[in-house]
Design a protein around this motif. Sequence first.
Motif, PDB file in Angstrom:
ATOM      1  N   GLU A 242       0.810  -1.213   0.000  1.00 47.47           N
ATOM      2  CA  GLU A 242       0.000   0.000   0.000  1.00 47.47           C
ATOM      3  C   GLU A 242       0.845   1.266   0.000  1.00 47.47           C
ATOM      4  OE1 GLU A 242      -0.215  -2.381   2.277  1.00 47.47           O
ATOM      5  OE2 GLU A 242      -1.976  -3.482   1.522  1.00 47.47           O
ATOM      6  N   ASP A 243       2.157   1.157   0.150  1.00 50.04           N
ATOM      7  CA  ASP A 243       3.009   2.338   0.208  1.00 50.04           C
ATOM      8  C   ASP A 243       2.920   3.105  -1.110  1.00 50.04           C
ATOM      9  OD1 ASP A 243       5.478   4.000   0.022  1.00 50.04           O
ATOM     10  OD2 ASP A 243       5.930   3.057   1.949  1.00 50.04           O
ATOM     11  N   PRO A 244       2.647   4.423  -1.061  1.00 47.28           N
ATOM     12  CA  PRO A 244       2.504   5.202  -2.307  1.00 47.28           C
ATOM     13  C   PRO A 244       3.742   5.132  -3.196  1.00 47.28           C
ATOM     14  CG  PRO A 244       1.719   6.456  -0.412  1.00 47.28           C
ATOM     15  CD  PRO A 244       2.384   5.229   0.126  1.00 47.28           C
ATOM     16  N   ARG A 245       4.941   5.062  -2.603  1.00 44.15           N
ATOM     17  CA  ARG A 245       6.166   4.984  -3.382  1.00 44.15           C
ATOM     18  C   ARG A 245       6.226   3.668  -4.160  1.00 44.15           C
ATOM     19  NH1 ARG A 245       9.677   6.122   1.889  1.00 44.15           N
ATOM     20  NH2 ARG A 245       8.201   4.502   2.517  1.00 44.15           N
ATOM     21  N   TYR A 246       5.859   2.598  -3.463  1.00 45.41           N
ATOM     22  CA  TYR A 246       5.839   1.283  -4.099  1.00 45.41           C
ATOM     23  C   TYR A 246       4.765   1.241  -5.184  1.00 45.41           C
ATOM     24  CZ  TYR A 246       5.745  -3.850  -4.364  1.00 45.41           C
ATOM     25  OH  TYR A 246       5.795  -5.157  -4.794  1.00 45.41           O
ATOM     26  N   ARG A 247       3.604   1.810  -4.872  1.00 44.48           N
ATOM     27  CA  ARG A 247       2.520   1.804  -5.845  1.00 44.48           C
ATOM     28  C   ARG A 247       2.916   2.567  -7.118  1.00 44.48           C
ATOM     29  NH1 ARG A 247       0.193  -2.203  -5.823  1.00 44.48           N
ATOM     30  NH2 ARG A 247      -1.044  -1.225  -7.443  1.00 44.48           N
ATOM     31  N   TYR A 248       3.710   3.647  -6.953  1.00 45.98           N
ATOM     32  CA  TYR A 248       4.110   4.411  -8.139  1.00 45.98           C
ATOM     33  C   TYR A 248       4.988   3.559  -9.055  1.00 45.98           C
ATOM     34  CZ  TYR A 248       5.576   8.191 -11.160  1.00 45.98           C
ATOM     35  OH  TYR A 248       5.787   8.966 -12.276  1.00 45.98           O
ATOM     36  N   ILE A 249       5.888   2.778  -8.467  1.00 50.19           N
ATOM     37  CA  ILE A 249       6.748   1.902  -9.275  1.00 50.19           C
ATOM     38  C   ILE A 249       5.912   0.869 -10.013  1.00 50.19           C
ATOM     39  CG2 ILE A 249       8.544   0.136  -9.152  1.00 50.19           C
ATOM     40  CD1 ILE A 249       9.768   1.720  -6.815  1.00 50.19           C
ATOM     41  N   ILE A 250       4.993   0.217  -9.295  1.00 50.34           N
ATOM     42  CA  ILE A 250       4.165  -0.821  -9.913  1.00 50.34           C
ATOM     43  C   ILE A 250       3.291  -0.222 -11.008  1.00 50.34           C
ATOM     44  CG2 ILE A 250       2.382  -2.557  -9.499  1.00 50.34           C
ATOM     45  CD1 ILE A 250       5.184  -3.158  -8.291  1.00 50.34           C
ATOM     46  N   SER A 252       3.810   2.244 -12.774  1.00 46.33           N
ATOM     47  CA  SER A 252       4.601   2.747 -13.907  1.00 46.33           C
ATOM     48  C   SER A 252       4.847   1.656 -14.943  1.00 46.33           C
ATOM     49  CB  SER A 252       5.934   3.308 -13.404  1.00 46.33           C
ATOM     50  OG  SER A 252       5.734   4.455 -12.603  1.00 46.33           O
ATOM     51  N   GLY A 253       4.256   0.486 -14.745  1.00 41.37           N
ATOM     52  CA  GLY A 253       4.360  -0.590 -15.722  1.00 41.37           C
ATOM     53  C   GLY A 253       5.219  -1.763 -15.306  1.00 41.37           C
ATOM     54  N   PHE A 254       5.725  -1.733 -14.070  1.00 42.22           N
ATOM     55  CA  PHE A 254       6.582  -2.832 -13.600  1.00 42.22           C
ATOM     56  C   PHE A 254       5.731  -3.819 -12.809  1.00 42.22           C
ATOM     57  CE2 PHE A 254       9.412   0.913 -13.912  1.00 42.22           C
ATOM     58  CZ  PHE A 254      10.241   0.443 -14.918  1.00 42.22           C
ATOM     59  N   CYS A 255       5.261  -4.866 -13.469  1.00 44.08           N
ATOM     60  CA  CYS A 255       4.351  -5.820 -12.826  1.00 44.08           C
ATOM     61  C   CYS A 255       5.075  -7.015 -12.226  1.00 44.08           C
ATOM     62  CB  CYS A 255       3.286  -6.291 -13.810  1.00 44.08           C
ATOM     63  SG  CYS A 255       3.941  -7.129 -15.264  1.00 44.08           S
ATOM     64  N   VAL A 256       6.418  -7.103 -12.378  1.00 46.32           N
ATOM     65  CA  VAL A 256       7.225  -8.125 -11.707  1.00 46.32           C
ATOM     66  C   VAL A 256       8.269  -7.390 -10.871  1.00 46.32           C
ATOM     67  CG1 VAL A 256       8.724 -10.128 -11.954  1.00 46.32           C
ATOM     68  CG2 VAL A 256       6.887  -9.746 -13.610  1.00 46.32           C
ATOM     69  N   PHE A 257       8.186  -7.538  -9.575  1.00 40.64           N
ATOM     70  CA  PHE A 257       9.073  -6.821  -8.654  1.00 40.64           C
ATOM     71  C   PHE A 257       9.979  -7.826  -7.959  1.00 40.64           C
ATOM     72  CE2 PHE A 257      10.356  -4.741  -4.750  1.00 40.64           C
ATOM     73  CZ  PHE A 257      10.591  -3.432  -5.151  1.00 40.64           C
ATOM     74  N   CYS A 258      11.299  -7.598  -8.009  1.00 43.76           N
ATOM     75  CA  CYS A 258      12.268  -8.579  -7.507  1.00 43.76           C
ATOM     76  C   CYS A 258      13.120  -7.987  -6.382  1.00 43.76           C
ATOM     77  CB  CYS A 258      13.174  -9.061  -8.636  1.00 43.76           C
ATOM     78  SG  CYS A 258      12.302  -9.848 -10.003  1.00 43.76           S
ATOM     79  N   PRO A 259      12.796  -8.259  -5.124  1.00 42.53           N
ATOM     80  CA  PRO A 259      13.652  -7.881  -4.004  1.00 42.53           C
ATOM     81  C   PRO A 259      14.656  -8.981  -3.716  1.00 42.53           C
ATOM     82  CG  PRO A 259      11.613  -8.766  -3.154  1.00 42.53           C
ATOM     83  CD  PRO A 259      11.545  -8.860  -4.664  1.00 42.53           C
TER      84      PRO A 259
END
Length: 856
Positions: A242-250, A252-259
């Motif tokens: 729910e973090d707005p910063r994280y939501r902005y990345i997602i 922006s078209g990045f639907c696979v996130f790799c930590p």
Amino acid sequence: MMGQNLTHIFFHSLILYPELAFGKEDICKGFDDWMMTASEYKKILESLYRRGYVLVKQKEWLDGNVVLPKEKKPLVISFDDVNYYRYMQGYGFAKNMFVDEDGVIKNEVVRPDGTVEVSEEGDAVPILERFIQAHPDFSHEGARGILAVTGYEGILGFPFTDGEEDAEENREKARVAAERLKAIGYEFACHSFTHNSIWFKVQDPPYEKVVYDTDKWKRLIEPVVGKTDCYISPFGFCWENEDPRYRYIIESGFCVFCPVGATKVIRYPDHVVVPRYNIDGFSLKHKRFLMGERFFCPEIVTDEKRIIKNDSGKTTYELATEHTAEALVAYATYCLKKKTVYMFGALMEPITEEVLERVTSRYPKQYPPERVEELRSYIGTDCYGADCSGLIKSFYWGGINVENYDEGTDWNSAKLLYCSAKSGSIKTLPELPGICLYMKGHVGIYVGNGKVIQSTRSEKFGDGVVMADLEQQEWTKWFMCPLVKYPELPKREVENTTKKAVTQKKKGKAIFQKVKKVKKIGTVTKQVKRCAKTVSAFTGKPVVSEMMNLVRQVYKNQVPMEVELTRRILEAKGKAEQLLTEELYYAIGAKINKERYLRILTDKNCFMARMSNLIKREYLDFSNASDEQVIAFCKRQKGFIVKDSWLSGGRGIQVYRELPEDTALRELINQWRRSKREFLLEELLVPHKTLAAVFPDSLCTVRIHTLLCGKEARVVLNSSIRFGRKGTLIDLCENSYTLYLEEDGTVLSGGAMNKFSMELEQKHKDTGAEFSKVSIPYWNECCALVKEAAKHVPEVPFVAWDVAITEAGVDLIEGNFLSGNILPQQLFMVMTGRSNGLRPVMDELLQKVSESCEEV
């Protein structure tokens, strides 16, 4: 094909000239921690191939469009910072990467003498390409790797983002190289534009910084590498969904996130989180056994030119290859957490049909048909087999998934003792963790503080790798294991110290037994007298004299006092047949629950992983997290706790209601690291206001038993809630209160039972809160939660769950293999007028469960 089993690993640029990278400058410490040498990388690829890994395209696998043979394991490899930064030049790395007109991937490499050569093995990508050419079945349908690039100094070694004079020319070179790499099968991912440690490493950049960084990457780098849906997080961070910063990345078209992490793939409605394993010098030093189990044998892989020393003064090579007593203890503790069974002739290896065939054909007398069938049931369940000496031999042969077997050192327990350089009578055992213990036909590893880890199969200790007390077994000798290095002590000093310790131990033990006997009888006498009035009122007879006679009988016959007291009271009411005794309770539990599955509940890291979708609070596995990840976790919490992943009963919990200062927090982390214990960090939960009104200083938990009947979980027995006392951190302290509940969650009248005195008390002595006025919020949610949790551990059908109740709802704390406390509960029920004991309840349910659990 689902993505949950997908393994994603990553590398940084490879060190081609270790003599340059492993120097004395401060920067070289980073190279040692985060980079692999070309030699190490090539060996790792060979190991991955032998272990059945196959490269797949990440998105295709996640979308279910990849089908592999059963024996193959899907793998994604990514490469971070494929930028070839200027600061790395002169330390033995490649200068750039390009693809020639023939489609061959090459690097320009700066040699130690300063000259530049073009190489087809100048970094991880061209080496991978050559490996696939030699082993085409390592790639599924043309899958290659993912290149994670930032915008700092341009990409692929062609700087064009910082106002360089030849920016346009370099941008075109980078674009052409990217196009040719994609044509071969490589993919690109966003690794942020700045990779800024001030922004991302602390995991708390302003929203505007994230927007700026993401937009700049899409504006300057995306036109060069093309659009990508993969975001590989800098420094491995991962914010809340729910973090707005994280939501902005997602968004922006990045639907696979790799930590970075060892958790499973997590699917959200609009994106997927795919964690990655870091394969680097840090893993060689600090995750040796994890690497050995999953990917490669560190002893074989580690480049002997790694010479950067760690805080203890040991080199990386020594840490990864030398077989020290300290490392043996660490390995035994690591194996203790795995799902294991005892297998004569096995070497701490996954149970497969091939392994089973090998040991049964070699040792037929050790494997009757019923045992073979039992072991065959473990195939494919991530279970490991080992005998007592096999546990030790697997250590010095490379750990789990033994890769450097040596027939010349394949010794049984007697041969290990015979080949030892030093040994002695068990009476002279030095306090030296890593020493081996011997009895006829058996060997174990002494791990300190009176504990022994061994692989065994017995009714007393269980089946597989277990821990036991030193004095529980008749060990006859100690010895220093061959091929393991021990710290040297002068012989006289060892003998004198040992002799003195044994003498003191004998004296201390005799004194302790006297004190224990006096204290125990005195305590019971007080308990009996405190209970006398209540029991007299209930039976209508004076019973103090009778009870004191009973105490003497109890100690003479070693009969638990509560059993006799409860039985007498129930007999007085004609209810003896309704008593569920402790003996019967544990007998039922031992029949239903198999002890080999004990670790599912007792290993808190294992438990949290199994229950991850039911647990709401944030938690972190300390041993698999970097210092920065730990700091970031702590900073996100209003309060947090630190607890040992193995200790139970609330022992060893540290509570931090306020965040320590940075310096103090780092010192705490160093202390935890030095302790070499497995820790779990958890968000500090605050009890619901109605429960905090009774006692606010500890988290009061509800205890609920469940029994799994086929696919249906039933809430069984009577439930209770516990309240702590002043000066305690947990609700299970020596004089805590237990308040028993009806089946609908309402409180049984009569008061709460003091755990220490066994008296019923109407008010909490520290707060004055009246127990009769306690109500349990979210009761139905508690029951629903434990029923769902029971389905997650079908291996353990009979569980006592602890549930926390907060303002936000309920959260699962832990599951207990067997919880006891059955007799005091029934004593309470009868004394307060409840008509039935618990025996009829269990009889009814056991009749229903018998169809799915034939042994009950």
